[in-house]
Design a protein around this motif. Structure first.
Motif, PDB file in Angstrom:
ATOM      1  N   PHE A  12       0.803  -1.223   0.000  1.00 22.72           N
ATOM      2  CA  PHE A  12       0.000   0.000   0.000  1.00 22.72           C
ATOM      3  C   PHE A  12       0.835   1.272   0.000  1.00 22.72           C
ATOM      4  CE2 PHE A  12      -1.914   3.261   2.855  1.00 22.72           C
ATOM      5  CZ  PHE A  12      -2.834   3.761   1.955  1.00 22.72           C
ATOM      6  N   SER A  13       1.900   1.304   0.795  1.00 21.72           N
ATOM      7  CA  SER A  13       2.617   2.566   1.011  1.00 21.72           C
ATOM      8  C   SER A  13       3.151   3.163  -0.283  1.00 21.72           C
ATOM      9  CB  SER A  13       3.770   2.356   1.997  1.00 21.72           C
ATOM     10  OG  SER A  13       4.711   1.435   1.478  1.00 21.72           O
ATOM     11  N   GLU A  14       3.509   2.319  -1.246  1.00 19.31           N
ATOM     12  CA  GLU A  14       4.096   2.840  -2.481  1.00 19.31           C
ATOM     13  C   GLU A  14       3.063   3.347  -3.474  1.00 19.31           C
ATOM     14  OE1 GLU A  14       7.480   1.046  -4.434  1.00 19.31           O
ATOM     15  OE2 GLU A  14       7.770  -0.283  -2.720  1.00 19.31           O
ATOM     16  N   ILE A  15       1.804   2.982  -3.304  1.00 17.16           N
ATOM     17  CA  ILE A  15       0.795   3.567  -4.195  1.00 17.16           C
ATOM     18  C   ILE A  15       0.026   4.687  -3.498  1.00 17.16           C
ATOM     19  CG2 ILE A  15       0.495   1.360  -5.389  1.00 17.16           C
ATOM     20  CD1 ILE A  15      -2.405   1.395  -4.215  1.00 17.16           C
ATOM     21  N   TYR A  16       0.276   4.865  -2.203  1.00 17.01           N
ATOM     22  CA  TYR A  16      -0.421   5.928  -1.478  1.00 17.01           C
ATOM     23  C   TYR A  16       0.142   7.286  -1.868  1.00 17.01           C
ATOM     24  CZ  TYR A  16      -1.616   9.093   2.348  1.00 17.01           C
ATOM     25  OH  TYR A  16      -2.049  10.175   3.071  1.00 17.01           O
ATOM     26  N   GLU A  17      -0.720   8.159  -2.296  1.00 11.38           N
ATOM     27  CA  GLU A  17      -0.354   9.534  -2.632  1.00 11.38           C
ATOM     28  C   GLU A  17      -0.855  10.428  -1.502  1.00 11.38           C
ATOM     29  OE1 GLU A  17       1.225  12.736  -4.717  1.00 11.38           O
ATOM     30  OE2 GLU A  17       1.448  10.592  -5.143  1.00 11.38           O
ATOM     31  N   PRO A  18       0.051  11.066  -0.753  1.00 18.27           N
ATOM     32  CA  PRO A  18      -0.373  11.844   0.424  1.00 18.27           C
ATOM     33  C   PRO A  18      -1.335  12.972   0.058  1.00 18.27           C
ATOM     34  CG  PRO A  18       1.999  11.488   0.429  1.00 18.27           C
ATOM     35  CD  PRO A  18       1.511  11.043  -0.916  1.00 18.27           C
ATOM     36  N   PHE A  19      -2.309  13.184   0.914  1.00 20.88           N
ATOM     37  CA  PHE A  19      -3.242  14.301   0.767  1.00 20.88           C
ATOM     38  C   PHE A  19      -2.581  15.572   1.289  1.00 20.88           C
ATOM     39  CE2 PHE A  19      -5.902  10.616   0.707  1.00 20.88           C
ATOM     40  CZ  PHE A  19      -7.037  10.947  -0.017  1.00 20.88           C
ATOM     41  N   GLU A  20      -2.876  16.683   0.646  1.00 17.14           N
ATOM     42  CA  GLU A  20      -2.240  17.938   1.044  1.00 17.14           C
ATOM     43  C   GLU A  20      -2.718  18.427   2.411  1.00 17.14           C
ATOM     44  OE1 GLU A  20      -5.290  20.948  -1.352  1.00 17.14           O
ATOM     45  OE2 GLU A  20      -3.202  20.773  -1.963  1.00 17.14           O
TER      46      GLU A  20
END
Length: 758
Positions: free
Chosen positions: A193-201
């Motif tokens: 999961f961590s590598e496809i997670y795009e952080p929210f601003e």
């Protein structure tokens, strides 16, 4: 069918042996309820059972009412008639999702023979007598005798190099039986999961508020699938100082309590989903968040949040009309660094309200695609004997060869859906992208296709690539035909309302069937065999579906050559059915109006010319070309009758208008007198203006956009209310030649005479 309590007991026994972390919550009711949606399972009195906002059943109700569930009659019959089916399904799942060291023990505990080397008797022996009884009943029902062919099939499967990333992608959508990782609860524990997670601003802002000098209550709300729980997970990791790359070692608790990073005496609470709690418990948690020391992050769907806040305020008469105030805050768009406008200061603690549905998730969703393409787990494919022609790998290589072009074109599609259809949640985008990456194909299926192909080189994977090509799966197609099960994806449902991939122009259509290829873009080497196959099929009389597939392929994968940029822009605009979409997307991405001074003036004038048409009912061509005034006339609202003569209520100079950019709403605005009145220029309105200026008189605006223009007209009249001369009368009149002229008169009130103004 069997009692849920039996399933609960047996699953918890397996948890204790193979996954102790799951015992903390023992969510055995999740698979019990989820299987029903796959059409394989039925549940007693299902329609009358309570469900959460994401569809989970209530475990307490299942136990209290002694609810039964089981396979549908036809599935049960198939399993009992051919007992090897259950064996093949079970061992295939185990080979994909469990370490090799655990497989034999797990098979033994559920009463199935294993082709893997058995571990010691003590390790294979189940925990108690009840499990042994379960082994016997399961074995008698499903697995004996097993044909030797099934054993051979499983032995072969275990020797295959299977990439868990592909299984993970297939678990992110609801095509087929696996949708296990669609929810944040599962993502928190998943290694991929961590590598496809795009952080929210907004994560940084939330962390700053929670760790501030005084306590706050932060409420994160929105629609199911907007990413609320994922944001909470990110916040938890950051405040605890955990690596964003590592999965959690245990599932999130109902309430996580974290020590304040700057003060050991203070704590921060994270309530992962208030929507899943009963009304009484929700109210209790809300009261606790305001009355006890410490900051809180509360995740909740909007409906339960409003109900709980209303009940909370009713107990405190000093908080009147709370629901309308909360709704006003929920409707506010979020702009970076603008937290203060979302803080409500009428509670015992300041409450920050952030509505995920008001965040722009288009760019974020498209960036997830690039993260999927660049995931480090693709490296595991290098050890596979089929990797050089694997259709899944070819699909990924073709996407990677676009060098970011695929992300951009996916973003354009999402911008269009967001503007014309409806806003997609992040979960819906991820599900669509995951399906487009794999087409639902497994590693095993991909390898078999390559090994069984009589072709050579990468052409050994062409047959498989037809079934998984991203440009087909993204739009819900396979081999040029709609995929029925893909209709379950919301994004695909919306895309099918439009016909993407239709004919563009004569020159483009001629190039589709030409052996010389198209003259404006190139395709990567990974796609050339498939492109040639579709080109030949498209030349045949029933080749319409292949020509549509070719156009979709060119849209996603085509890389414009140096001399083909103008043709590419024409192709994209026609494919997207939106002449202004790419400009709109650029402005939203950069959060500013990036056009030259001259283009800004031309666009402003084009907007006003179209408004002149809509407000007066006359076409722009009926006015002089040097017409620089906007007339607001008294006109029938139904527009059903032609009015050749109209009374002018107000006249505004074009010079009083200009263009600006509304950063929080991420769209341009037409503003009057430096922002006294602003008209949001949505994408449908911009496209309508562009088409009308280009001479397309057949285009129409939806009623919602016409209503917005009427609002703008009313606001202009309100602002100008006292500025007009009531003794000066102006009429617009269309002559016999169709030309519109303004006629001005002066009213001499004393003499009761109407004079023509010179």
């Amino acid at each position: 069918m069997e009692r849920f309590s039996v399933y609960d007991h047996e699953l918890r026994a397996l948890f204790a042996r193979f996954y102790p972390y799951a015992l903390e919550h023992s969510n055995t009711h999740y698979p019990f309820g989820r299987l029903e949606g796959d059409g394989l399972w039925e549940i007693e009195d299902s329609e009358n059972l309570k469900r959460t906002s994401v569809g989970h059943l209530s475990k307490s109700e299942l136990l209290a009412r002694d609810i039964h569930g089981g396979f549908t009659a036809d599935v049960f019959e198939a399993l009992t008639l051919d007992r090897s089916i259950a064996y093949r399904i079970t061992t295939d799942l185990i080979s994909q999702f469990f370490d090799a060291s655990e497989r034999s023990s797990l098979l033994a505990c559920i009463g199935m023979p294993t082709s893997w080397e058995m571990e010691s008797n003590s390790e294979n022996e189940c925990a108690d007598d009840s499990e042994r009884k379960t082994e016997e009943s399961t074995r008698n029902l499903l697995v004996a005798p097993f044909p030797s062919g099934a054993q051979h099939e499983i032995q072969g499967a275990t020797k295959m190099n299977q990439n868990g990333l592909i299984s993970y992608f297939n678990s992110l959508h609801n095509i087929g039986a696996s949708g296990a990782n669609a929810l944040a609860e599962s993502q928190a524990l998943n290694e991929y999961f961590s590598e496809i997670y795009e952080p929210f601003e907004i994560v940084d802002a939330i962390c700053d508020v929670l760790t501030a000098g005084r306590d706050h209550v932060v409420v994160l709300t929105g629609h199911a699938g907007d990413g609320k729980s994922t944001v909470a997970l990110d916040v938890l990791k950051r405040i605890r100082g955990l690596s964003p790359k590592d999965p959690l070692t245990s599932a999130l608790k109902e309430v996580e309590i974290i020590s304040h990073p700057a003060s050991g005496s203070r704590v921060i609470h994270i309530l992962k989903d208030m929507s899943e709690l009963s009304a009484a418990v929700r109210l209790q948690k809300l009261e606790q968040s305001f009355e006890e020391p410490g900051s809180w992050l509360i995740v909740s769907n909007t409906g339960p949040l409003l109900n709980t806040l209303r009940e909370f305020s009713e107990r405190r008469e000093a908080l009147p009309d709370i629901e309308s105030r909360i709704l006003a805050y929920l409707n506010r768009p979020y702009a970076k660094h603008d937290i203060e406008s979302h803080v409500l200061k009428m509670f015992p603690k300041d409450m920050l309200i952030l509505n995920m549905a008001r965040l722009d998730n288009v760019s974020l969703g498209a960036r997830v695609l690039t993260r999927m393409i660049n995931h480090s787990a693709w490296a595991k494919c290098d050890a596979c004997v089929a990797q050089s022609a694997c259709p899944l790998v070819l699909n990924r290589r073709a996407l990677k060869a676009t060098e970011g072009g695929a992300e951009e074109r996916v973003r354009w599609i999402y911008q269009r859906l967001n503007a014309y259809e409806q806003r997609l949640t992040l979960r819906q985008m991820v599900a669509q992208l995951a399906f487009a990456m794999t087409g639902g194909m497994t590693c095993k299926e991909a390898k078999n296709l390559v090994l069984e192909s009589p072709s050579e080189g990468i052409e050994k994977g062409t047959d498989g690539l037809e079934g998984v090509l991203f440009s087909e799966g993204f739009f819900g197609y396979r081999n040029g035909k709609p995929v029925q099960e893909a209709g379950g994806l919301t994004a695909v449902q919306l895309l099918r309302r439009q016909i993407f991939g239709g004919p563009v122009a004569v020159d483009f259509e001629r190039e589709l069937s030409s052996s010389n290829g198209n003259g404006w873009a190139i395709l990567s080497e990974w796609l050339k065999p498939l492109s040639e196959r579709w080109r030949l099929r498209g030349q045949e009389s029933p080749g319409v579906q292949w020509r549509f597939a070719q156009r979709r392929m060119l849209y996603v994968f085509g890389q414009p050559i140096a001399s083909g940029q103008a043709a590419a822009e024409t192709y994209w605009a026609t494919f997207l059915q939106s002449p202004r979409l790419r400009d709109f997307d650029l402005w939203a991405t950069r959060q500013e109006l990036i056009i030259s001074r001259g283009e800004r003036g031309r666009l402003c004038r084009a907007c006003l010319r179209v408004l002149l048409e809509i407000f007066s009912g006359f076409s722009a061509g009926q006015f002089r070309q040097d017409q620089e005034r906007l007339y607001l006339t008294l006109r029938r609202p139904d527009r059903a009758v032609v009015q050749p003569t109209q009374f002018v209520m107000a006249t505004l100079s074009f010079q009083d208008f200009d263009l600006a950019y509304d950063e929080p709403r991420r769209l341009p605005v037409l503003q009057f007198r430096n922002g006294v009145v602003k008209l949001p220029l949505t994408l449908p309105l911009l496209d309508f203006i562009e088409n009308r200026i280009a001479g397309d008189l057949g285009s129409e605006l939806a009623r919602i956009h016409l209503a917005q223009l009427e609002w703008f007209r009313a606001e202009l009249l309100r602002v100008l209310g006292g500025s007009s001369d009531r003794f000066r009368i102006q009429l617009l009149r269309a002559g016999i030649d169709g030309q519109v002229h303004a006629h001005r008169y002066l009213l001499d009130n004393e003499r009761q005479v109407l004079e023509v103004e010179q």
